[in-house]
Design a protein around this motif. Structure first.
Motif, PDB file in Angstrom:
ATOM      1  N   UNK A  16      47.667  46.624  36.908  1.00  0.00           N
ATOM      2  CA  UNK A  16      47.419  46.361  35.497  1.00  0.00           C
ATOM      3  C   UNK A  16      46.028  45.771  35.274  1.00  0.00           C
ATOM      4  N   UNK A  17      45.643  44.794  36.082  1.00  0.00           N
ATOM      5  CA  UNK A  17      44.364  44.115  35.883  1.00  0.00           C
ATOM      6  C   UNK A  17      43.192  44.906  36.435  1.00  0.00           C
ATOM      7  N   UNK A  18      43.480  45.845  37.347  1.00  0.00           N
ATOM      8  CA  UNK A  18      42.437  46.618  38.017  1.00  0.00           C
ATOM      9  C   UNK A  18      41.436  45.678  38.699  1.00  0.00           C
ATOM     10  N   UNK A  19      41.993  44.682  39.372  1.00  0.00           N
ATOM     11  CA  UNK A  19      41.208  43.717  40.132  1.00  0.00           C
ATOM     12  C   UNK A  19      41.893  43.490  41.471  1.00  0.00           C
ATOM     13  N   UNK A  20      41.108  43.159  42.492  1.00  0.00           N
ATOM     14  CA  UNK A  20      41.696  42.708  43.748  1.00  0.00           C
ATOM     15  C   UNK A  20      42.285  41.317  43.542  1.00  0.00           C
ATOM     16  N   UNK A  31      47.098  36.878  30.552  1.00  0.00           N
ATOM     17  CA  UNK A  31      47.068  38.179  29.899  1.00  0.00           C
ATOM     18  C   UNK A  31      48.166  39.087  30.442  1.00  0.00           C
ATOM     19  N   UNK A  32      48.354  39.076  31.762  1.00  0.00           N
ATOM     20  CA  UNK A  32      49.407  39.915  32.333  1.00  0.00           C
ATOM     21  C   UNK A  32      50.768  39.491  31.794  1.00  0.00           C
ATOM     22  N   UNK A  33      51.014  38.186  31.733  1.00  0.00           N
ATOM     23  CA  UNK A  33      52.304  37.680  31.245  1.00  0.00           C
ATOM     24  C   UNK A  33      52.520  38.088  29.794  1.00  0.00           C
ATOM     25  N   UNK A  34      51.500  37.917  28.961  1.00  0.00           N
ATOM     26  CA  UNK A  34      51.641  38.214  27.536  1.00  0.00           C
ATOM     27  C   UNK A  34      51.817  39.701  27.273  1.00  0.00           C
TER      28      UNK A  34
END
Length: 508
Positions: A16-20, A31-34
């Motif tokens: 989802x975040x497109x981050x390591x 942000x992921x939680x919301x």
């Protein structure tokens, strides 16, 4: 490299975040939680018994979410660790954002985060296993200029009622397929969930142990991980054990990581592979000829091995934590008993697995339509420590191995020690009795292991890695078993061994 690790990543937070994971921030977690309907947050942290503990939070509003992610929460340290007194027991647990994953089992959408312990002064708890491992990794880097990476081979037995069809051959379960192996589907589901939690898995397969007893099938399985920085390796193994146990419970199965399951059958180990890297390059191999060894290991790799040869007797204090461990470490059962190393040799303590050093393009040979490739296979070379088992405190064990490998760079005559302890034969064959007589032996009990740690503790306390308090606690715990002669006393008494196995069935 980052794009390679993001593509097809099984961890929902990463995808989802497109981050390591190491790039996650608090705002990323919020942000992921919301945006993903997460209703609860779980803090998870290892206790003194080696198992993950959990603290649940229901998310009522953003302000409360900000508070718990920033401030953490209080826990009772005296209920988690034997060395913490009730009179001064409060500790903080603070989430590490890089460890975030969605709970694969919870009906309520839940995000889990591993936590670090902090003391009353707001400093990392010096005596916690996780901080010990961080200090070990830092000391290795400071001394050698290289990074220490590790991976585990997680072996376990699955127990279920016998079906009476397609019976497997006793002790011949290695890499068996269905229908002769009955728990392969369970293992693949475990792998799927472990990957979702961020575990970097190499592969899974059925193992040697396979037998029926009292109407039950006992099947041994293994899930092996990929090498990652050692602190990440410990976190992944902890979560993987939690996943396997949870899935087994939900499916009505029993699972054990115990080192001994019954007499005459293969026990379960926790073999640890390790390698050293610099600027992302594996430093385990050399281009120079090594005719005395089966693999062209670098001098640095030989120093690592020498350090493990020197400290091997005391490493059992971290990796073999209850009396049944020493019923596994007996000759002729593919578990080591002597301090030695070799290539592709399963009778040794430290094994150099078959590497991709032949410089042959096997893929092109197997697939005539493929063009030749210049893929760098040297990255795959590791060395493997074979004594630990599922009773290990994972953070202590990896700390101890990291210390031992660093010790090899600091000790005198390391290359000579490595050469002296190299064997290229099965040391348990009668023809090799002379060589066997020259090798040191591993301890045969928890008490003997404690004695070895007491003698060698200075190496583990060097650079401030292990605290004196932790070493004292480990020694006291091992001596409390009173098992100095237990293996000899009950080795021929199946009933007493069975009772001992049952007592420590769910260790680690």
């Amino acid at each position: 490299m980052a794009n390679n690790r993001l593509a097809l990543n099984a961890n929902r937070v990463v995808a989802f975040l497109q981050k390591l994971p190491q790039e996650f921030t608090k705002q990323d977690i919020i942000r992921f939680i919301e945006e993903n309907g997460i209703k609860m947050v779980n803090f998870m942290y290892p206790g003194g018994d080696g198992k993950l503990k959990t603290l649940n939070f229901v998310i009522s509003d953003r302000a409360y979410l900000e508070t718990i992610l920033t401030c953490g929460e209080r826990v009772d340290g005296s209920s988690l660790f034997s060395f913490i007194q009730a009179s001064a027991s409060d500790l903080y647990v603070l989430p590490r954002f890089a460890t975030a994953f969605v709970d694969p089992f919870s009906e309520i959408p839940t995000l889990c985060l591993l936590c670090s312990y902090f003391d009353k002064d707001g400093q990392p708890l010096a005596s916690s296993p996780e901080q010990t491992l961080r200090r070990a990794a830092k000391a290795f880097r400071d001394v050698t200029g290289m990074d220490y990476e590790a991976m585990g081979e997680l072996e376990y037995y699955v127990i279920k009622p016998a079906e009476g069809v397609y019976p497997a051959i006793d002790q011949r379960g290695y890499h068996e397929s269905a229908p002769y192996a009955k728990t392969n589907d369970f293992r693949t589901r475990c792998m799927y969930y472990i990957a979702q939690t961020g575990g970097q898995i190499k592969y899974g397969h059925s193992e040697v142990g396979n037998f029926e007893q009292d109407g039950l099938v006992y099947e041994q399985n293994e899930i092996e991980f990929l090498p990652v920085p050692v602190c990440e390796a410990a976190d992944q193994l902890m979560i993987a054990k939690w996943v396997i146990r949870n899935l087994a419970w939900r499916e009505g199965l029993n699972v054990t990581f115990a080192p001994k399951i019954t007499t005459g059958k293969a026990g379960s180990g926790l073999h640890v592979h390790m390698r050293i890297t610099k600027d992302g390059r594996n430093m385990m191999l050399t281009d120079e000829p090594r005719p005395q060894f089966g693999t062209p290991l670098s001098d640095d790799a030989l120093r690592m091995i020498a350090g493990m040869m020197d400290l091997a007797p005391s490493i059992t204090a971290f990796g073999n934590k209850n009396p049944t461990s020493y019923f596994r470490l007996v000759p002729h059962q593919e578990a080591p008993t002597n301090v030695c190393w070799g290539d592709r040799n399963r009778s040794v303590l430290v094994r150099v697995p078959l590497g991709w050093t032949a410089k042959a393009d096997m893929s092109a040979l197997a697939n005539p339509l493929e063009k030749s490739s210049d893929f760098d296979t040297t990255q795959k070379q590791t060395v493997e420590m074979r004594s630990p088992d599922g009773s290990a405190d994972i953070y202590q064990l990896l700390s101890g191995l990291c210390v031992a490998c660093r010790h090899g760079f600091e000790m005198e005559g390391a290359l000579e020690v490595a050469e002296k302890n190299y064997v290229d034969v099965n040391i348990h064959d009668a023809a090799n009795a002379d060589k066997l007589a020259t090798l040191a032996q591993l301890p045969d009990s928890c008490e003997a292991s404690a004695d070895c740690l007491a003698k060698q503790r200075a190496a583990f306390e060097a650079h401030g890695v292990f605290s004196a308090t932790m070493i004292d606690g480990i020694i006291a715990q091992l001596r409390s078993f009173g098992d100095r002669t237990l293996r000899a006393d009950i080795s021929n008494d199946k009933a007493k061994i069975a009772a001992l196995v049952e007592e420590y069935f769910h260790c680690g």
